[in-house]
Design a protein around this motif. Structure first.
Motif, short mmCIF file in Angstrom:
data_model
loop_
_atom_site.label_atom_id
_atom_site.label_comp_id
_atom_site.label_asym_id
_atom_site.label_seq_id
_atom_site.Cartn_x
_atom_site.Cartn_y
_atom_site.Cartn_z
N VAL A 5 71.93 -30.78 76.16
CA VAL A 5 71.16 -31.97 75.75
C VAL A 5 69.96 -31.91 76.87
O VAL A 5 70.29 -32.01 77.99
N MET A 6 68.51 -31.78 76.48
CA MET A 6 67.51 -31.99 77.42
C MET A 6 66.91 -33.55 77.40
O MET A 6 66.74 -33.99 76.38
N HIS A 7 66.96 -34.15 78.51
CA HIS A 7 66.68 -35.51 78.55
C HIS A 7 65.31 -35.73 79.06
O HIS A 7 64.75 -36.90 78.86
N GLY A 8 64.76 -34.80 79.60
CA GLY A 8 63.44 -34.93 80.07
C GLY A 8 63.19 -33.63 81.16
O GLY A 8 63.63 -32.79 81.06
N PRO A 9 61.81 -33.44 81.53
CA PRO A 9 61.46 -32.32 82.36
C PRO A 9 62.83 -32.06 83.60
O PRO A 9 63.23 -33.20 84.40
N ARG A 10 63.30 -30.85 83.64
CA ARG A 10 64.20 -30.47 84.55
C ARG A 10 65.40 -31.31 84.68
O ARG A 10 66.29 -31.57 85.58
N ASP A 11 65.70 -31.94 83.30
CA ASP A 11 66.91 -32.91 83.17
C ASP A 11 67.75 -32.10 82.00
O ASP A 11 67.46 -32.62 81.04
N VAL A 12 68.35 -31.14 82.34
CA VAL A 12 69.55 -30.53 81.32
C VAL A 12 70.80 -30.73 81.56
O VAL A 12 71.36 -30.69 82.57
N PRO A 50 55.76 -32.08 75.50
CA PRO A 50 56.59 -33.31 75.23
C PRO A 50 57.80 -33.13 74.29
O PRO A 50 57.79 -32.44 73.23
N ILE A 51 58.69 -34.06 74.86
CA ILE A 51 60.13 -34.00 73.70
C ILE A 51 60.26 -35.62 73.61
O ILE A 51 59.99 -36.41 74.29
N ASP A 52 60.46 -35.69 72.28
CA ASP A 52 60.62 -37.12 71.84
C ASP A 52 62.29 -37.77 71.87
O ASP A 52 62.98 -37.49 70.80
N GLY A 53 62.76 -38.07 72.98
CA GLY A 53 63.87 -38.47 73.38
C GLY A 53 64.79 -37.48 73.55
O GLY A 53 64.26 -36.10 73.75
N PRO A 54 66.02 -37.53 74.00
CA PRO A 54 67.33 -36.39 74.32
C PRO A 54 66.84 -35.14 73.23
O PRO A 54 67.32 -35.74 71.99
N ALA A 55 67.10 -34.16 73.64
CA ALA A 55 67.00 -32.94 72.44
C ALA A 55 67.96 -32.05 72.65
O ALA A 55 68.43 -31.57 73.88
N PRO A 315 78.81 -19.13 81.86
CA PRO A 315 79.43 -19.97 81.02
C PRO A 315 78.49 -21.09 80.50
O PRO A 315 77.69 -21.62 81.37
N LEU A 316 78.87 -21.59 79.18
CA LEU A 316 77.98 -22.47 78.61
C LEU A 316 77.75 -23.81 79.57
O LEU A 316 76.89 -24.42 79.60
N SER A 317 78.90 -24.24 80.30
CA SER A 317 79.02 -25.21 80.89
C SER A 317 77.79 -25.34 82.19
O SER A 317 77.68 -26.32 82.84
N ASP A 318 77.62 -23.95 82.46
CA ASP A 318 76.78 -23.98 83.72
C ASP A 318 75.13 -23.71 83.08
O ASP A 318 74.61 -23.13 83.66
N VAL A 319 75.07 -24.34 81.89
CA VAL A 319 73.63 -24.04 81.31
C VAL A 319 72.43 -24.72 82.05
O VAL A 319 71.17 -23.99 82.21
N ALA A 320 72.78 -25.70 82.74
CA ALA A 320 71.63 -26.21 83.75
C ALA A 320 71.21 -25.15 84.80
O ALA A 320 70.05 -24.91 85.09
N GLU A 321 72.15 -24.43 85.34
CA GLU A 321 72.02 -23.48 86.36
C GLU A 321 70.95 -21.98 85.69
O GLU A 321 70.07 -21.63 86.30
N GLY A 322 71.33 -21.96 84.10
CA GLY A 322 70.76 -20.84 83.62
C GLY A 322 69.29 -21.30 83.61
O GLY A 322 68.39 -20.51 83.57
#
Length: 338
Positions: A5-12, A50-55, A315-322
């Motif tokens: 879920v992306m909550h905002g810029p650089r916030d995955v 822009p994203i409209d809320g958590p995506a 691994p999917l759990s490390d998606v933010a590093e990806g």
């Protein structure tokens, strides 16, 4: 389940979300065999879109069907499937004309950076393989879902033909797939515009005959010099910035064609200049569904290995590093194991 879920810029975040369910009788639920991060995901990640809320992120996918709605006829539980990032019924007038990405019922896939995903309009969107593929083919088949299909569309839209000269603007994953596609479609000369050594090597592996490292006016001048002042028959624009589009247009010969698949950000045109340039243009969201059966066959027969474009596996759990790795250009494209 845990998903991206992306909550905002650089916030995955990799966090708890509801399991996908059948919402319409034309839906399917698939268990992802692998997923990945797209270059287009970096636009909202960088705050440029822009994203409209958590995506719920992710639109490239392949896997095994686990459940289908009561109206689904062409795929069934247990089958391995590949789908397009553009959801389509594959029956409307635009689909029948080969532009499933403009389907009258078009949706854009989301939520595929997860263990399971819901695919609307399953009959029109998913293509099943005859049998379950071996593990070593998963990355290649995943590439067909978007990045390969988009690069292929760039080459097709640019009218790449046997014996032609093609220029590829952009050395990201889509541009590299455009190089592969141009080679498969018979281009005799393929000039990849790239300033990065690792990407240059991969471009050559995919079929580039020449590398141009210059950009902007210097890049255009180099292409003109290499083509004896004529320009290229076909140019693939795979970035979406003003500089890349201007570069693509000015590299194209009169009567040549530009296939543009980079999502435009701040791109404008001079109408009079375009009028006198006499260059064709075709692009937009790739109708990947049109190409999927052929691309899947090419992968399964060993003719192409597009999965080489994935140079980081997490691994999917490390998606933010990806996301960070791609944003910082430490990776061309990240594949996520489920």
């Amino acid at each position: 389940m845990l998903a991206t879920v992306m909550h905002g810029p650089r916030d995955v975040r990799f966090e708890q979300v509801d399991d996908p369910k059948i919402l319409k009788p034309t839906d399917a639920i698939i268990k992802l065999s692998a997923t990945c991060i797209c270059g287009s995901d970096l636009w909202p990640y960088r705050g440029l879109q822009p994203i409209d809320g958590p995506a719920h992120m992710g639109h490239e996918y392949c896997g095994v069907v686990v459940e289908v709605g009561r109206e689904v006829k062409t795929v069934r539980p247990g089958q391995f499937v590949v789908g397009s990032f553009c959801i389509s019924d594959n029956t409307c007038p635009h689909c029948r004309f080969g532009f499933q990405s403009s389907c009258e019922q078009r949706e854009f896939m989301s939520g595929a950076q997860a263990p399971y995903a819901r695919v609307p309009l399953a009959d029109g969107t998913l293509v099943a393989t005859a049998e379950l593929p071996s593990d070593d083919l998963i990355s290649d088949l995943l590439a067909a879902s978007d990045v390969l299909g988009t690069g292929w569309y760039a080459a097709d839209a640019a009218n790449v033909r046997e014996g032609s000269t093609a220029v590829v603007v952009g050395d990201g994953a889509v541009g590299l797939m455009g190089v592969l596609a141009a080679r498969q479609l018979g281009a005799e000369r393929i000039i990849a515009m790239s300033r990065h050594e690792t990407r240059q090597r991969l471009a050559r592996e995919f079929g580039a005959t020449d590398i141009v490292s210059e950009r902007g006016a210097d890049g255009v001048a180099r292409i003109k010099d290499m083509t004896r002042g004529v320009g290229a028959d076909s140019v693939l624009e795979c970035v979406g910035t003003q500089q890349s589009m201007t570069q693509a247009i000015e590299c194209t010969r009169p009567g040549g064609t530009i296939g543009y698949v980079g999502v435009p950000h701040g791109v404008t045109f001079d109408g009079q200049a375009m009028f006198f340039a006499q260059r064709r243009m075709l692009g937009g969201p790739a109708p990947v569904r049109r190409f999927l059966p052929d691309l899947i066959d090419r992968v399964l027969s060993g003719k192409i290995k597009p999965g080489k474009v994935f140079d980081l596996k997490l691994p999917l759990s490390d998606v933010a590093e990806g996301y960070r790795a791609m944003d910082e250009r430490r990776a061309i494209k990240t594949i996520l194991t489920v």
